[in-house]
Design a protein around this motif. Structure first.
Motif, short mmCIF file in Angstrom:
data_model
loop_
_atom_site.label_atom_id
_atom_site.label_comp_id
_atom_site.label_asym_id
_atom_site.label_seq_id
_atom_site.Cartn_x
_atom_site.Cartn_y
_atom_site.Cartn_z
N MET A 26 0.82 -1.20 0.00
CA MET A 26 0.00 0.00 0.00
C MET A 26 0.86 1.26 0.00
SD MET A 26 -3.10 -1.02 2.61
CE MET A 26 -2.03 -1.84 3.79
N LEU A 27 0.47 2.23 -0.80
CA LEU A 27 1.12 3.53 -0.82
C LEU A 27 0.35 4.47 0.09
CD1 LEU A 27 3.18 5.57 -2.02
CD2 LEU A 27 1.48 6.02 -3.82
N THR A 28 0.97 4.89 1.18
CA THR A 28 0.28 5.78 2.11
C THR A 28 0.33 7.21 1.60
OG1 THR A 28 2.26 6.23 3.43
CG2 THR A 28 0.96 4.29 4.03
N ALA A 29 -0.63 8.02 2.04
CA ALA A 29 -0.65 9.43 1.65
C ALA A 29 0.61 10.13 2.14
CB ALA A 29 -1.90 10.10 2.22
N ALA A 30 1.08 9.75 3.33
CA ALA A 30 2.28 10.39 3.88
C ALA A 30 3.50 10.09 3.01
CB ALA A 30 2.51 9.90 5.31
N SER A 31 3.62 8.85 2.54
CA SER A 31 4.76 8.48 1.69
C SER A 31 4.70 9.23 0.35
CB SER A 31 4.77 6.97 1.43
OG SER A 31 4.99 6.27 2.63
N ARG A 32 3.50 9.30 -0.23
CA ARG A 32 3.36 10.02 -1.50
C ARG A 32 3.72 11.50 -1.32
NH1 ARG A 32 0.21 9.57 -6.25
NH2 ARG A 32 -1.12 7.90 -5.45
N ASN A 33 3.17 12.11 -0.27
CA ASN A 33 3.43 13.53 -0.05
C ASN A 33 4.92 13.81 0.16
OD1 ASN A 33 0.72 14.10 -0.28
ND2 ASN A 33 0.34 14.06 1.93
N ARG A 34 5.58 12.92 0.89
CA ARG A 34 7.00 13.13 1.14
C ARG A 34 7.81 13.07 -0.16
NH1 ARG A 34 11.40 9.34 4.22
NH2 ARG A 34 13.03 10.92 4.41
N LEU A 35 7.52 12.06 -0.99
CA LEU A 35 8.26 11.93 -2.25
C LEU A 35 7.98 13.09 -3.19
CD1 LEU A 35 7.79 8.10 -2.84
CD2 LEU A 35 9.93 9.26 -2.32
N GLU A 36 6.71 13.51 -3.26
CA GLU A 36 6.35 14.56 -4.21
C GLU A 36 6.76 15.95 -3.73
OE1 GLU A 36 2.70 12.49 -6.68
OE2 GLU A 36 2.19 13.98 -5.15
N GLU A 37 6.49 16.23 -2.46
CA GLU A 37 6.74 17.58 -1.96
C GLU A 37 8.19 17.80 -1.55
OE1 GLU A 37 3.91 18.36 1.10
OE2 GLU A 37 2.17 17.91 -0.17
N ASP A 38 8.79 16.80 -0.90
CA ASP A 38 10.16 16.99 -0.42
C ASP A 38 11.21 16.74 -1.49
OD1 ASP A 38 8.93 17.46 1.96
OD2 ASP A 38 9.60 15.64 2.96
N TYR A 39 10.90 15.82 -2.44
CA TYR A 39 11.92 15.43 -3.40
C TYR A 39 11.53 15.70 -4.85
CZ TYR A 39 13.73 13.10 0.71
OH TYR A 39 14.20 12.84 1.98
N GLY A 40 10.32 16.21 -5.09
CA GLY A 40 9.92 16.56 -6.44
C GLY A 40 9.74 15.37 -7.37
N ILE A 41 9.39 14.21 -6.82
CA ILE A 41 9.21 13.00 -7.62
C ILE A 41 7.72 12.79 -7.90
CG2 ILE A 41 9.55 10.51 -7.71
CD1 ILE A 41 11.85 10.87 -5.73
N LEU A 42 7.38 12.62 -9.16
CA LEU A 42 6.00 12.32 -9.54
C LEU A 42 5.72 10.85 -9.23
CD1 LEU A 42 3.45 13.48 -10.98
CD2 LEU A 42 4.39 12.55 -13.09
N VAL A 43 4.73 10.56 -8.38
CA VAL A 43 4.48 9.19 -7.92
C VAL A 43 3.20 8.66 -8.54
CG1 VAL A 43 4.09 7.72 -5.91
CG2 VAL A 43 5.65 9.67 -5.74
N ARG A 44 3.28 7.44 -9.08
CA ARG A 44 2.11 6.74 -9.59
C ARG A 44 2.08 5.34 -9.01
NH1 ARG A 44 0.97 11.04 -10.29
NH2 ARG A 44 0.50 12.19 -12.20
N GLN A 45 0.87 4.88 -8.66
CA GLN A 45 0.71 3.56 -8.06
C GLN A 45 0.27 2.54 -9.10
OE1 GLN A 45 -1.98 3.52 -4.73
NE2 GLN A 45 -1.06 1.70 -3.83
N PHE A 46 0.73 1.31 -8.93
CA PHE A 46 0.50 0.25 -9.91
C PHE A 46 0.24 -1.04 -9.14
CE2 PHE A 46 2.34 -2.94 -12.94
CZ PHE A 46 1.54 -2.67 -14.04
N LEU A 47 -0.77 -1.81 -9.56
CA LEU A 47 -1.05 -3.10 -8.93
C LEU A 47 -0.72 -4.20 -9.91
CD1 LEU A 47 -2.20 -4.77 -6.57
CD2 LEU A 47 -4.46 -4.51 -7.60
N ALA A 48 0.11 -5.15 -9.48
CA ALA A 48 0.51 -6.25 -10.36
C ALA A 48 0.89 -7.45 -9.51
CB ALA A 48 1.69 -5.83 -11.23
N THR A 49 0.89 -8.63 -10.14
CA THR A 49 1.42 -9.84 -9.50
C THR A 49 2.32 -10.54 -10.50
OG1 THR A 49 -0.25 -11.43 -10.25
CG2 THR A 49 -0.80 -10.11 -8.29
N ALA A 50 3.17 -11.43 -10.01
CA ALA A 50 4.07 -12.16 -10.89
C ALA A 50 3.30 -13.04 -11.86
CB ALA A 50 5.04 -13.01 -10.06
N ASP A 51 2.17 -13.60 -11.44
CA ASP A 51 1.40 -14.51 -12.29
C ASP A 51 0.58 -13.78 -13.35
OD1 ASP A 51 1.46 -17.41 -10.84
OD2 ASP A 51 1.48 -15.81 -9.35
#
Length: 233
Positions: A26-51
């Protein structure tokens, strides 16, 4: 990022990472905000499995993950396999028939989520998984309702005076009893807090619960957000 900072580097200046695609948990709102606001990284979430490969992906609106094409994606009751409707939390299962040698029929991902069908502002009309809320093996059914650890965390998040908490389920007189055991960060008025907390629990878990304030040492298996102590004869 943390390793780079420990070595005295300025991440924004010394690295050219602009986009991050997250998957696996799970991508938490806090983790997204930190990456985007503190480091300027555009974050996108993706759901996948090996199978299965890709199952759902996030667009620029950041308002849920669109169902991937060429897959039949359902959200089902983890116990019965019955298909659930929009807004209902269940297990994400996928049917994939691309490979005639290795077809997958209602492959259980183990992830809990819910979907919505309203068109996205981006223009896509596919259903969207709104967020991952936990794993099937973390789910507990109480009085006919599924509860999961992320719901307990959602309750706690609204009360900064609560350090941690645990939902305890017992069986008394052939009925499920739910008790919310809260550990306060510091002494506070428990009477008013208890009633407010009960209202929040009912809004999030859709269940009534007793509230008790305890010390952290009183919690059993403190790492668990939900502790099921029911015994079935």
């Amino acid at each position: 990022i943390e390793r780079a900072e420990q070595e005295g580097k300025d991440f924004r200046r010394d690295f050219s990472l602009q986009i991050a695609v997250t998957a696996g948990e799970m991508l938490t709102a806090a983790s997204r905000n930190r990456l985007e606001e503190d480091y300027g990284i555009l974050v996108r979430q993706f759901l996948a499995t090996a199978d299965v490969g890709g199952i759902a992906y996030e667009c620029g609106e950041k308002n849920g993950m669109h169902f991937a094409d060429y897959r039949v994606i359902e959200v089902v009751d983890p116990e019965t396999g019955k298909q659930l409707g929009p807004g209902q939390v269940g297990e994400v299962v996928v049917t994939l028939l691309e490979n005639p040698v290795y077809p997958l029929i209602r492959f259980g991902t183990g992830d809990l989520s819910y979907y919505e069908e309203e068109p996205c502002p981006c223009g896509r009309t596919s259903p969207r998984l709104m967020k991952l809320v936990g794993r099937v093996d973390q789910v507990t059914k109480v009085r006919g309702m599924f509860i999961h650890p992320s719901q307990v965390e959602e309750v706690i998040a609204a009360f900064p005076e609560i350090q941690t908490a645990q939902a305890v389920v017992k069986r008394e007189q052939d009925r499920d009893k739910l008790t919310f055991c809260a550990v306060l960060a510091e002494p506070a008025s428990q009477e008013g807090l208890a009633s407010t907390l009960q209202e929040r629990i009912r809004a999030v878990l859709k269940l009534r619960a007793d509230v008790t304030f305890v010390s952290e040492n009183d919690l059993q298996e403190v790492e668990k957000r939900i502790l099921d102590l029911r015994k079935w004869d």
